[in-house]
Design a protein around this motif. Structure first.
Motif, PDB file in Angstrom:
ATOM      1  N   UNK A  19       0.762  -0.961  -0.086  1.00  0.00           N
ATOM      2  CA  UNK A  19      -0.120   0.158  -0.079  1.00  0.00           C
ATOM      3  C   UNK A  19       0.786   1.188  -0.187  1.00  0.00           C
ATOM      4  N   UNK A  20       2.184   1.014   0.376  1.00  0.00           N
ATOM      5  CA  UNK A  20       3.060   2.678   1.102  1.00  0.00           C
ATOM      6  C   UNK A  20       3.150   2.884  -0.746  1.00  0.00           C
ATOM      7  N   UNK A  21       3.252   2.347  -1.770  1.00  0.00           N
ATOM      8  CA  UNK A  21       3.630   1.919  -2.771  1.00  0.00           C
ATOM      9  C   UNK A  21       2.251   1.694  -4.088  1.00  0.00           C
ATOM     10  N   UNK A  22       1.603   2.741  -4.150  1.00  0.00           N
ATOM     11  CA  UNK A  22      -0.426   2.439  -4.668  1.00  0.00           C
ATOM     12  C   UNK A  22      -0.349   3.548  -4.392  1.00  0.00           C
ATOM     13  N   UNK A  23      -1.406   4.166  -5.672  1.00  0.00           N
ATOM     14  CA  UNK A  23      -1.790   5.808  -5.194  1.00  0.00           C
ATOM     15  C   UNK A  23      -3.350   5.858  -5.063  1.00  0.00           C
ATOM     16  N   UNK A  24      -3.841   4.325  -5.281  1.00  0.00           N
ATOM     17  CA  UNK A  24      -6.207   4.162  -5.164  1.00  0.00           C
ATOM     18  C   UNK A  24      -5.998   2.613  -4.922  1.00  0.00           C
ATOM     19  N   UNK A  25      -6.860   2.745  -3.876  1.00  0.00           N
ATOM     20  CA  UNK A  25      -7.138   1.115  -3.651  1.00  0.00           C
ATOM     21  C   UNK A  25      -8.681   0.524  -3.965  1.00  0.00           C
ATOM     22  N   UNK A  26      -8.700  -0.928  -4.399  1.00  0.00           N
ATOM     23  CA  UNK A  26     -10.347  -1.217  -4.282  1.00  0.00           C
ATOM     24  C   UNK A  26     -10.472  -2.473  -3.656  1.00  0.00           C
ATOM     25  N   UNK A  27     -11.519  -2.223  -2.244  1.00  0.00           N
ATOM     26  CA  UNK A  27     -11.098  -3.660  -2.297  1.00  0.00           C
ATOM     27  C   UNK A  27     -12.647  -3.690  -1.722  1.00  0.00           C
ATOM     28  N   UNK A  28     -12.974  -5.459  -1.447  1.00  0.00           N
ATOM     29  CA  UNK A  28     -14.682  -5.846  -1.003  1.00  0.00           C
ATOM     30  C   UNK A  28     -14.169  -6.995  -0.423  1.00  0.00           C
ATOM     31  N   UNK A  29     -15.872  -6.793   0.411  1.00  0.00           N
ATOM     32  CA  UNK A  29     -15.826  -7.716   1.821  1.00  0.00           C
ATOM     33  C   UNK A  29     -16.825  -8.608   1.265  1.00  0.00           C
ATOM     34  N   UNK A  30     -16.817  -9.699   1.613  1.00  0.00           N
ATOM     35  CA  UNK A  30     -18.336 -10.730   1.116  1.00  0.00           C
ATOM     36  C   UNK A  30     -18.925 -10.685   3.835  1.00  0.00           C
ATOM     37  N   UNK A  31     -20.382  -9.979   3.943  1.00  0.00           N
ATOM     38  CA  UNK A  31     -20.343  -9.694   4.741  1.00  0.00           C
ATOM     39  C   UNK A  31     -21.509 -11.241   5.654  1.00  0.00           C
ATOM     40  N   UNK A  32     -21.827 -10.995   5.988  1.00  0.00           N
ATOM     41  CA  UNK A  32     -22.391 -12.270   6.571  1.00  0.00           C
ATOM     42  C   UNK A  32     -23.972 -11.619   5.893  1.00  0.00           C
ATOM     43  N   UNK A  44     -27.786  -2.458  12.131  1.00  0.00           N
ATOM     44  CA  UNK A  44     -28.728  -1.987  11.118  1.00  0.00           C
ATOM     45  C   UNK A  44     -27.898  -2.136   9.936  1.00  0.00           C
ATOM     46  N   UNK A  45     -26.495  -1.830   9.764  1.00  0.00           N
ATOM     47  CA  UNK A  45     -25.638  -1.826   8.365  1.00  0.00           C
ATOM     48  C   UNK A  45     -24.351  -1.879   9.062  1.00  0.00           C
ATOM     49  N   UNK A  46     -22.908  -2.267   7.995  1.00  0.00           N
ATOM     50  CA  UNK A  46     -21.826  -2.161   7.864  1.00  0.00           C
ATOM     51  C   UNK A  46     -20.920  -1.506   7.122  1.00  0.00           C
ATOM     52  N   UNK A  47     -20.073  -0.985   7.241  1.00  0.00           N
ATOM     53  CA  UNK A  47     -19.057  -0.535   6.707  1.00  0.00           C
ATOM     54  C   UNK A  47     -17.791  -0.570   6.953  1.00  0.00           C
ATOM     55  N   UNK A  48     -16.947  -0.753   5.859  1.00  0.00           N
ATOM     56  CA  UNK A  48     -15.733  -0.817   6.027  1.00  0.00           C
ATOM     57  C   UNK A  48     -14.939   0.148   5.669  1.00  0.00           C
ATOM     58  N   UNK A  49     -13.246   0.227   6.216  1.00  0.00           N
ATOM     59  CA  UNK A  49     -12.342   1.547   5.391  1.00  0.00           C
ATOM     60  C   UNK A  49     -11.084   1.359   5.893  1.00  0.00           C
ATOM     61  N   UNK A  56      -4.457   8.028  -2.449  1.00  0.00           N
ATOM     62  CA  UNK A  56      -4.827   9.191  -3.161  1.00  0.00           C
ATOM     63  C   UNK A  56      -6.653   9.316  -3.266  1.00  0.00           C
ATOM     64  N   UNK A  57      -6.964   7.260  -3.040  1.00  0.00           N
ATOM     65  CA  UNK A  57      -8.723   6.999  -3.877  1.00  0.00           C
ATOM     66  C   UNK A  57      -8.244   6.272  -3.146  1.00  0.00           C
ATOM     67  N   UNK A  58      -9.228   5.577  -2.429  1.00  0.00           N
ATOM     68  CA  UNK A  58      -9.802   4.456  -1.936  1.00  0.00           C
ATOM     69  C   UNK A  58     -11.653   4.236  -2.524  1.00  0.00           C
ATOM     70  N   UNK A  59     -11.968   2.654  -3.214  1.00  0.00           N
ATOM     71  CA  UNK A  59     -12.979   2.180  -2.673  1.00  0.00           C
ATOM     72  C   UNK A  59     -13.147   1.359  -1.788  1.00  0.00           C
ATOM     73  N   UNK A  60     -14.334   1.071  -0.917  1.00  0.00           N
ATOM     74  CA  UNK A  60     -13.821  -0.188  -0.459  1.00  0.00           C
ATOM     75  C   UNK A  60     -15.411  -0.628  -0.329  1.00  0.00           C
ATOM     76  N   UNK A  61     -16.035  -1.994  -0.885  1.00  0.00           N
ATOM     77  CA  UNK A  61     -16.917  -2.673  -0.667  1.00  0.00           C
ATOM     78  C   UNK A  61     -17.109  -3.111   0.033  1.00  0.00           C
ATOM     79  N   UNK A  62     -18.489  -3.845   1.088  1.00  0.00           N
ATOM     80  CA  UNK A  62     -18.387  -4.359   1.978  1.00  0.00           C
ATOM     81  C   UNK A  62     -20.191  -5.219   1.457  1.00  0.00           C
ATOM     82  N   UNK A  63     -21.076  -6.291   1.403  1.00  0.00           N
ATOM     83  CA  UNK A  63     -21.965  -6.952   1.061  1.00  0.00           C
ATOM     84  C   UNK A  63     -22.832  -7.302   3.134  1.00  0.00           C
ATOM     85  N   UNK A  64     -23.702  -6.749   3.524  1.00  0.00           N
ATOM     86  CA  UNK A  64     -24.584  -7.223   4.565  1.00  0.00           C
ATOM     87  C   UNK A  64     -25.589  -7.088   4.340  1.00  0.00           C
ATOM     88  N   UNK A  65     -25.893  -8.580   5.058  1.00  0.00           N
ATOM     89  CA  UNK A  65     -27.479  -8.829   5.134  1.00  0.00           C
ATOM     90  C   UNK A  65     -27.780  -8.713   3.459  1.00  0.00           C
TER      91      UNK A  65
END
Length: 103
Positions: A19-32, A44-49, A56-65
């Motif tokens: 991550x020290x050598x990156x400018x952008x991050x896209x990540x996803x997590x499968x939630x419960x 009621x909801x779950x987020x993560x970052x 400089x730019x980050x997108x994270x995704x999680x599915x929850x219920x």
């Protein structure tokens, strides 16, 4: 990565080095698939970052219920937040419209 290294500290070092050598991050997590209720308090909801990384730019995704949650984090001044929000709203509206039409 955990299976290869078998060591959480080694995995953390690898992620930090990458991550020290990156400018952008896209990540996803499968939630419960079902809602969680620890001590009878419904979540009621779950987020993560990921914080503390130099991107400089980050997108994270999680599915929850069965719901998808998206978090977008950007360096201040990198993007026009109003334009971004309007563009995302328009894109999701088009996706929803096309999905409903194909049923």
């Amino acid at each position: 990565m955990m299976k290869k290294c078998r060591n959480p500290e080694a995995v953390a070092r690898h992620i930090k080095r990458t991550s020290r050598n990156s400018n952008m991050l896209i990540s996803n997590v499968t939630g419960p698939m079902e809602k969680l209720s620890p001590a009878n308090h419904l979540i009621k909801g779950a987020y993560f970052t990921i914080v503390g990384t130099p991107e400089s730019f980050q997108v994270t995704m999680i599915s929850y219920a069965g719901n998808l949650r998206v978090v977008v984090r950007a360096e201040q001044g990198l993007i026009d937040s109003e334009l971004y929000t309007r563009s995302m709203h328009d894109a999701l509206h088009m996706i929803h419209h096309d999905a409903c039409r194909k049923r």
